[in-house]
Scaffold this motif. Structure first.
Motif, mmCIF file in Angstrom:
data_model
loop_
_atom_site.group_PDB
_atom_site.id
_atom_site.type_symbol
_atom_site.label_atom_id
_atom_site.label_comp_id
_atom_site.label_asym_id
_atom_site.label_seq_id
_atom_site.Cartn_x
_atom_site.Cartn_y
_atom_site.Cartn_z
ATOM 1 N N LEU A 23 0.838 -1.202 0.000
ATOM 2 C CA LEU A 23 0.000 0.000 0.000
ATOM 3 C C LEU A 23 0.872 1.251 0.000
ATOM 4 C CD1 LEU A 23 -2.839 -1.079 2.467
ATOM 5 C CD2 LEU A 23 -2.838 -1.094 -0.029
ATOM 6 N N ALA A 24 0.476 2.217 -0.809
ATOM 7 C CA ALA A 24 1.284 3.426 -0.969
ATOM 8 C C ALA A 24 0.397 4.649 -1.091
ATOM 9 C CB ALA A 24 2.170 3.298 -2.206
ATOM 10 N N HIS A 25 0.970 5.792 -0.680
ATOM 11 C CA HIS A 25 0.287 7.079 -0.832
ATOM 12 C C HIS A 25 0.822 7.800 -2.065
ATOM 13 C CE1 HIS A 25 -1.812 7.576 3.102
ATOM 14 N NE2 HIS A 25 -0.918 6.680 3.486
ATOM 15 N N VAL A 26 -0.076 8.482 -2.752
ATOM 16 C CA VAL A 26 0.314 9.323 -3.888
ATOM 17 C C VAL A 26 -0.233 10.722 -3.625
ATOM 18 C CG1 VAL A 26 -0.114 9.776 -6.332
ATOM 19 C CG2 VAL A 26 0.422 7.451 -5.578
ATOM 20 N N TRP A 27 0.626 11.717 -3.821
ATOM 21 C CA TRP A 27 0.174 13.125 -3.700
ATOM 22 C C TRP A 27 0.483 13.828 -5.012
ATOM 23 C CZ3 TRP A 27 3.629 17.604 -2.567
ATOM 24 C CH2 TRP A 27 2.916 18.815 -2.526
ATOM 25 N N ASN A 28 -0.546 14.362 -5.630
ATOM 26 C CA ASN A 28 -0.358 15.082 -6.891
ATOM 27 C C ASN A 28 -0.194 16.565 -6.568
ATOM 28 O OD1 ASN A 28 -0.756 16.502 -9.324
ATOM 29 N ND2 ASN A 28 -1.711 14.690 -10.222
ATOM 30 N N GLU A 29 1.064 17.020 -6.648
ATOM 31 C CA GLU A 29 1.328 18.406 -6.235
ATOM 32 C C GLU A 29 0.734 19.409 -7.230
ATOM 33 O OE1 GLU A 29 5.523 19.116 -5.948
ATOM 34 O OE2 GLU A 29 5.914 18.552 -8.023
ATOM 35 N N ASN A 55 1.134 -3.476 -5.828
ATOM 36 C CA ASN A 55 1.194 -4.834 -6.406
ATOM 37 C C ASN A 55 0.045 -5.111 -7.370
ATOM 38 O OD1 ASN A 55 3.526 -5.541 -5.146
ATOM 39 N ND2 ASN A 55 2.563 -6.783 -3.529
ATOM 40 N N ASP A 56 -0.984 -4.267 -7.292
ATOM 41 C CA ASP A 56 -2.154 -4.470 -8.144
ATOM 42 C C ASP A 56 -2.023 -3.599 -9.406
ATOM 43 O OD1 ASP A 56 -4.587 -4.587 -9.358
ATOM 44 O OD2 ASP A 56 -5.762 -3.845 -7.655
ATOM 45 N N PRO A 57 -1.831 -4.213 -10.573
ATOM 46 C CA PRO A 57 -1.624 -3.414 -11.790
ATOM 47 C C PRO A 57 -2.839 -2.569 -12.165
ATOM 48 C CG PRO A 57 -1.824 -5.764 -12.311
ATOM 49 C CD PRO A 57 -1.792 -5.657 -10.821
ATOM 50 N N ASN A 58 -4.011 -2.920 -11.609
ATOM 51 C CA ASN A 58 -5.219 -2.154 -11.943
ATOM 52 C C ASN A 58 -5.558 -1.068 -10.925
ATOM 53 O OD1 ASN A 58 -5.716 -3.752 -14.242
ATOM 54 N ND2 ASN A 58 -6.484 -5.380 -12.896
ATOM 55 N N SER A 59 -4.759 -0.977 -9.858
ATOM 56 C CA SER A 59 -5.096 0.037 -8.841
ATOM 57 C C SER A 59 -4.839 1.428 -9.416
ATOM 58 C CB SER A 59 -4.274 -0.175 -7.573
ATOM 59 O OG SER A 59 -2.939 0.194 -7.793
ATOM 60 N N SER A 60 -5.563 2.395 -8.873
ATOM 61 C CA SER A 60 -5.435 3.765 -9.392
ATOM 62 C C SER A 60 -4.030 4.314 -9.162
ATOM 63 C CB SER A 60 -6.487 4.670 -8.748
ATOM 64 O OG SER A 60 -6.353 4.618 -7.346
ATOM 65 N N VAL A 61 -3.412 3.951 -8.039
ATOM 66 C CA VAL A 61 -2.063 4.482 -7.776
ATOM 67 C C VAL A 61 -1.058 3.923 -8.797
ATOM 68 C CG1 VAL A 61 -2.370 4.980 -5.316
ATOM 69 C CG2 VAL A 61 -1.591 2.741 -5.993
ATOM 70 N N THR A 62 -1.166 2.637 -9.100
ATOM 71 C CA THR A 62 -0.229 2.032 -10.064
ATOM 72 C C THR A 62 -0.392 2.699 -11.428
ATOM 73 O OG1 THR A 62 -0.537 -0.035 -8.882
ATOM 74 C CG2 THR A 62 0.587 -0.177 -10.987
ATOM 75 N N GLN A 63 -1.642 2.897 -11.794
ATOM 76 C CA GLN A 63 -1.896 3.487 -13.120
ATOM 77 C C GLN A 63 -1.430 4.936 -13.181
ATOM 78 O OE1 GLN A 63 -5.817 2.682 -14.495
ATOM 79 N NE2 GLN A 63 -5.510 0.468 -14.459
ATOM 80 N N THR A 64 -1.665 5.684 -12.101
ATOM 81 C CA THR A 64 -1.201 7.082 -12.060
ATOM 82 C C THR A 64 0.318 7.140 -12.174
ATOM 83 O OG1 THR A 64 -3.061 7.690 -10.668
ATOM 84 C CG2 THR A 64 -1.200 9.204 -10.672
ATOM 85 N N LEU A 65 0.996 6.298 -11.404
ATOM 86 C CA LEU A 65 2.464 6.341 -11.383
ATOM 87 C C LEU A 65 3.037 5.888 -12.731
ATOM 88 C CD1 LEU A 65 3.174 4.986 -7.775
ATOM 89 C CD2 LEU A 65 3.213 7.349 -8.586
ATOM 90 N N ARG A 66 2.294 5.014 -13.434
ATOM 91 C CA ARG A 66 2.763 4.562 -14.751
ATOM 92 C C ARG A 66 2.600 5.682 -15.788
ATOM 93 N NH1 ARG A 66 -0.521 -0.264 -16.041
ATOM 94 N NH2 ARG A 66 0.517 -1.229 -14.279
ATOM 95 N N GLU A 104 4.031 14.916 -10.485
ATOM 96 C CA GLU A 104 4.460 16.276 -10.832
ATOM 97 C C GLU A 104 3.614 16.972 -11.888
ATOM 98 O OE1 GLU A 104 8.407 15.121 -11.792
ATOM 99 O OE2 GLU A 104 9.149 15.518 -9.768
ATOM 100 N N SER A 105 2.617 16.286 -12.485
ATOM 101 C CA SER A 105 1.766 17.005 -13.436
ATOM 102 C C SER A 105 0.302 16.649 -13.202
ATOM 103 C CB SER A 105 2.175 16.687 -14.870
ATOM 104 O OG SER A 105 1.856 15.362 -15.164
ATOM 105 N N ALA A 106 -0.559 17.576 -13.560
ATOM 106 C CA ALA A 106 -1.979 17.410 -13.250
ATOM 107 C C ALA A 106 -2.556 16.197 -13.964
ATOM 108 C CB ALA A 106 -2.739 18.662 -13.659
ATOM 109 N N SER A 107 -3.473 15.511 -13.289
ATOM 110 C CA SER A 107 -4.064 14.327 -13.905
ATOM 111 C C SER A 107 -5.333 14.709 -14.651
ATOM 112 C CB SER A 107 -4.390 13.301 -12.828
ATOM 113 O OG SER A 107 -5.163 13.890 -11.818
#
Lengths: 301, 200
Positions: free
Chosen positions: B13-19, B165-176, B197-200
């Motif tokens: 589990l990981a946190h993502v912050w979109n600055e 670890n989940d390729p379909n999770s929103s964090v994995t997809q955002t980071l990809r 670093e860039s808006a989603s």
């Protein structure tokens, strides 16, 4: 590059004078145990034990959950959750062993207690070079531990240097020689031991000066930003007075000057007392300055 | 569940912050304290000179003098110095890959506070515990298949939380998909707090 977030570790982790005093007492007790192997005097034994007890009381008082210590130890034993990677865990082990050894040595040095047959084994152990060798080793390791304790605190880059355990051993040795000098002033050790201690003490003072300057210089020049800012605080910032007057002036140069005077013109007990007290204070100031100078690595936005 | 040495977590589990999305409103900080330490709502962490929260807002200015802001919090490092230094194993990895604390084993030595390169732990003035993300209330939310309080409170969708670890999770997809970085990468702690670093 933009630096933000300068946080002093003393403001958040609260490792300041209480911990400096703990490290100071552990150093005196630790290297004092090494000295005890060569100078088996009752005042030294009592000083070691008292220093260790006071140091431990100080560090326990610093714990924000000291009352949970027995529960923690109970569960840690039950669940075998001890962390063998942690220097603080090894510190608990080393200091516990050292405390037991020093209690035996004190026991053996109190003649009144020798009338009780069940306490005489202390005197037997106190004659054993093997036991006293173990006592000296435990003391040396306690001093080394007190250095690694802060060297391995990864949040404070100023401390992350192998020099600190070495500096702690050198400065604790200076403190032990100062204690022996005080004992000579009080007439508790012979002149021969004090004279030997004086020459050793001057050599240690020079090594300590070199180590302190090397610590500041290396941190200032090639350390990370956090280490540089910490060293700057010691070199020319808010801790410069403590460093230059306390650690170097009072703690090293004054005892060196008095030592040189003594070698040239002979011993003067009042001067030796001043030298010993100054050296002891300098060792405490060194630990306080290094602790207080610690800041977190600034996060670059 | 505590991970034993050599065991791999079932989730990461990981946190993502979109600055770029963040409006610096501070809702996540308030939500964190209100959820995990409501008794601290009007009290500050003196060392940080800010509200006692598991999320810290660090403000500064860039080379051009424009204001900059960073939200900092526990990185749930995969090689965490706080886990290495805790003498009695109070700080541990759980099977979700999060760094957690077992209060029974904590003596309040502050070694984990001094050992954290990210300066995100604070000592609770009432119970003496070293606090950090995630608080127990957020862990309970995650156990109930909900998002942590900060993610729920963010009005700009600048925060996310999920399984690497989940390729379909929103964090994995955002980071990809989007450029991102971690803090103090050279510290070697393998942090799991990602700054997009860039808006989603």
């Amino acid at each position: 590059m933009n630096v933000a977030d300068l946080t002093l570790q003393a403001d958040v982790a609260h490792w300041s004078w209480t911990i400096a005093l703990f490290l100071w007492f552990v150093g005196i007790a630790g290297m004092g145990s090494v000295a005890y192997y060569f100078s088996r005097k009752a005042p030294l034994a009592i000083t070691i034990f008292a220093s260790l007890v006071i140091g431990l009381l100080l560090v326990v008082s610093h714990l924000t959950r000291w009352w949970n210590l027995p529960v923690t130890i109970f569960y840690a034993v039950l669940e075998l959750s001890f962390n063998f990677q942690s220097w603080m865990f090894w510190g608990f082990v080393i200091l516990s062993v050292h405390l037991v050894f020093s209690a035996v040595v004190v026991l053996a040095n109190i003649p009144y207690l020798q009338r009780f047959w069940f306490l005489r084994w202390g005197a037997v152990l106190n004659q054993s070079n093997l036991f006293l060798g173990g006592f000296a080793f435990a003391g040396f390791m306690a001093t080394v531990y007190s250095g690694f304790l802060i060297s391995t605190a990864a949040g404070v880059p100023l401390w992350n240097t192998a020099l600190i355990p070495v500096l702690w051993v050198i400065s604790a040795s200076v403190a032990t020689v100062a204690v022996l000098e005080l004992f000579y002033v009080f007439g508790w050790v012979e002149e021969r031991e004090a004279a030997f201690g004086l020459r050793i003490g001057m050599g240690l003072d020079v090594m300590k000066l070199l180590a302190v300057l090397a610590f500041i210089h290396i941190s200032l020049t090639v350390g990370t930003m956090g280490a540089q800012i910490g060293a700057e605080r010691m070199f020319s910032g808010d801790l410069a007075m403590l460093t230059w007057i306390g650690v170097i002036g009072i703690g090293i140069l004054l005892p060196l000057a008095i030592g040189a005077f003594t070698l040239l013109f002979g011993k003067k007990k009042p001067l030796l007392a001043v030298s010993a007290v100054a050296a002891l204070a300098g060792v405490l100031f060194l630990r306080a300055a290094v602790l207080l100078a610690g800041i977190w690595e600034p996060l670059v936005i | 569940m505590r991970l034993r040495r050599g065991q791999k977590p079932t989730r990461r589990l990981a946190h993502v912050w979109n600055e770029a999305n963040c409006t610096a409103c501070g809702a996540c900080i308030i939500a964190c304290t209100a959820t995990n330490a409501p008794e601290m709502m009007h009290r500050e962490e003196k060392g940080w000179n800010s509200l006692a929260s598991n999320i810290r807002r660090i403000e500064s200015a860039n080379a051009q003098g424009r204001p900059t802001m960073l939200l900092n919090q526990c990185q749930h490092c995969e090689d965490a110095p706080c886990v290495h230094t805790c003498p009695f194993g109070a700080v541990y990895y759980n099977d979700d890959g999060l760094v957690a604390i077992d209060e029974r084993l904590c003596i309040g030595c502050s070694y984990c506070v001094a050992a954290c390169p990210y300066n995100v732990r604070w000592m609770h003035p009432d119970n003496g515990l070293p606090k950090k993300c995630m608080g127990q209330a957020c862990l309970d939310l995650v156990a109930a298949n909900q998002q942590p309080a900060c993610v729920q409170a963010c009005p700009a969708n600048a925060r996310d939380f999920g399984d690497l670890n989940d390729p379909n999770s929103s964090v994995t997809q955002t980071l990809r998909r989007l450029p991102n970085r971690v803090l103090l990468e050279k510290a070697g702690t393998k942090p799991k707090y990602f700054i997009v670093e860039s808006a989603s």
